[in-house]
Motif scaffolding. Sequence first.
Motif, short mmCIF file in Angstrom:
data_model
loop_
_atom_site.label_atom_id
_atom_site.label_comp_id
_atom_site.label_asym_id
_atom_site.label_seq_id
_atom_site.Cartn_x
_atom_site.Cartn_y
_atom_site.Cartn_z
N LEU A 160 0.81 -1.22 0.00
CA LEU A 160 0.00 0.00 0.00
C LEU A 160 0.84 1.27 0.00
CD1 LEU A 160 -2.93 -0.77 2.46
CD2 LEU A 160 -2.91 -0.82 -0.02
N ASN A 161 2.12 1.15 0.35
CA ASN A 161 2.98 2.33 0.40
C ASN A 161 4.12 2.18 -0.61
OD1 ASN A 161 1.94 3.93 2.90
ND2 ASN A 161 2.09 1.82 3.62
N MET A 217 -0.16 9.89 -2.50
CA MET A 217 0.95 8.95 -2.39
C MET A 217 1.90 9.32 -1.27
SD MET A 217 2.36 7.46 -5.93
CE MET A 217 3.96 6.69 -5.75
N ARG A 218 1.84 10.56 -0.82
CA ARG A 218 2.72 10.98 0.28
C ARG A 218 2.14 10.57 1.62
NH1 ARG A 218 2.79 15.98 -2.98
NH2 ARG A 218 4.60 15.78 -4.36
N ARG A 219 0.88 10.20 1.60
CA ARG A 219 0.20 9.80 2.82
C ARG A 219 0.60 8.37 3.22
NH1 ARG A 219 -5.56 9.47 1.57
NH2 ARG A 219 -5.26 11.39 0.41
N TYR A 220 0.55 8.10 4.51
CA TYR A 220 0.86 6.75 5.01
C TYR A 220 -0.41 5.92 5.07
CZ TYR A 220 1.75 3.14 8.54
OH TYR A 220 1.82 1.95 9.21
N TYR A 221 -0.34 4.71 4.56
CA TYR A 221 -1.48 3.81 4.63
C TYR A 221 -1.18 2.69 5.62
CZ TYR A 221 -3.06 6.40 0.62
OH TYR A 221 -3.46 7.42 -0.21
N PRO A 222 -2.00 2.54 6.66
CA PRO A 222 -1.73 1.53 7.69
C PRO A 222 -1.96 0.10 7.17
CG PRO A 222 -3.80 2.65 8.15
CD PRO A 222 -3.20 3.33 6.96
#
Lengths: 227, 305
Positions: A158-159, A196-201
């Motif tokens: 996801l990242n 895309m700069r966001r973090y996905y848990p």
Amino acid sequence: MIVAEQKSIEEISRMIEPYGKVLILGCGTCMTVCDAGGEREVSFLHSALDLAQARSGNGVHSFSEYTIKRQCDLEFLEMLLGRIEDVDAVLSLGCGVGVQAVAERFPDLPVLPGVNTYFMGMPKEWGVWDERCTACGDCRLGDTAGICPITRCTKGILNGPCAGTKNGKCEANKDMDCAWVLIYQRLERLQQLDNMRRYYPPRNFRTIPRPRRIVSKATVEVGVNNE
Amino acid sequence: MKAGTNLEKILESGQFAVTAEVGPPKGSSPAVIRRRGELVRNSVDAVNVTDNQTAVVRMSSVAGCAILKTLGVDPIMQIVCRDRNRIAIQSDVLGAIALGIGNILCLSGDHQRFGNHPTSKSVFDIDSMQLIQALKNMRDEKQFISGEEVSGEVPIYIGAAANPFADPFEFRVARLAKKVKAGADFIQTQAVYDVDRFRRWMEAVCERGLDKEVHILAGVIPIRSVGMARYMRDYVAGVTIPDEIITRLEQAEKAKEEGVRIPLEIIEQLKEIPGLHGIHIMAVGWEDIVPEVVERAGLLPRPVL
């Protein structure tokens, strides 16, 4: 659509060995579109099995053929009544769902899979199909510009992208586009690169306790469309 | 101090760090790890132990690290997300800390199709970014991924990888920023052969002030032969080797000597790059060369803290 590929004649011949009368059953929906088990493939397979039998000199099987609109729908399976009573087995060219639907509807009849079911996808070009959806039950396409990283990134991360991407291709297969490079390019085009700069848990795999069932509230509880 | 490891002390005191890598054996002999550890122990500040690198089954990283620890070497345990789910990974982290291992490097892991079990199932339950965040939460919030409480302290110095040479180049700094935010304390980069490109990446890193938030160690790989260089260029995920380096090796009288001279020249240039805090020498299978590289690079003796 569901995409599959017909099994080899050798494997099919081995499977049908114990059975005399075999109905080759095609499916008129996905299997027709992916050239694995529609009316045309049923007819080709019928000829090929006849030929294989003639070559081997053991003429023990007799084949019949039929194609229904959808094997995965019990309603369409009723069309088989009157055609399956005297067969010893059904060789289904439906996807894995179709094979199981036939088995469920006809508990006393052996059903054999004539195709290997691979994925949900779409035709990319003539004779080429690409996987698009894993049915993960937790769709992220809104964050990833309509390109699925779960399915199209070989690591399903996801990242992404991971460090293995080279010239826009995946480390696992130089002919395969890196899904995360595609996502990057499309997000850039849509001016949504912040996604895309966001973090996905970590993913919630509880969304896929197998086997899954979907219950339509409107149909089951309220009774809409339920005659 | 987050874990109080030698690596952390060196980096936090502002010194230029040197790390190396030890590949565990495809067998159960602790002697192999010891021998390789002995070879590099006085030349470096900490030693990575790879986790089934290139998806080839080897002795586990945690065991390798524990053996290095008995030699007084500060180990860096590598964890890939390819082979274990979040339950197994968190359990191994606790076990590692119990054995005195303080540095953990978080990696995605090379695809298993390159390894010696290409028919295996990959896991990737979590990715490297999520692993970094998980370790940070275990350490700082005393929480497992599930949110449940971890008992006791979880002192970890968290490492991550960065590949300035992978696509898309423009996103590579943003991705580093994401790793820093997730909790990376130090970064070991993919091998640098294209120094200009690396310098441009570092400039962008410094522009965003990331060099102040994380310690970056540049990867260096000595090249044993032309064949090895070609193999790395064509088959090793994430490695980029410019053609002129291949040509230089092809034309060299002694390729092996040239294969040491090239990384030494690269190290000379790397030392001048602002914001870079160390080098990481990956000489897996050629650990003997590490002391020579470090010495000729003028990085000996290593500081004792």
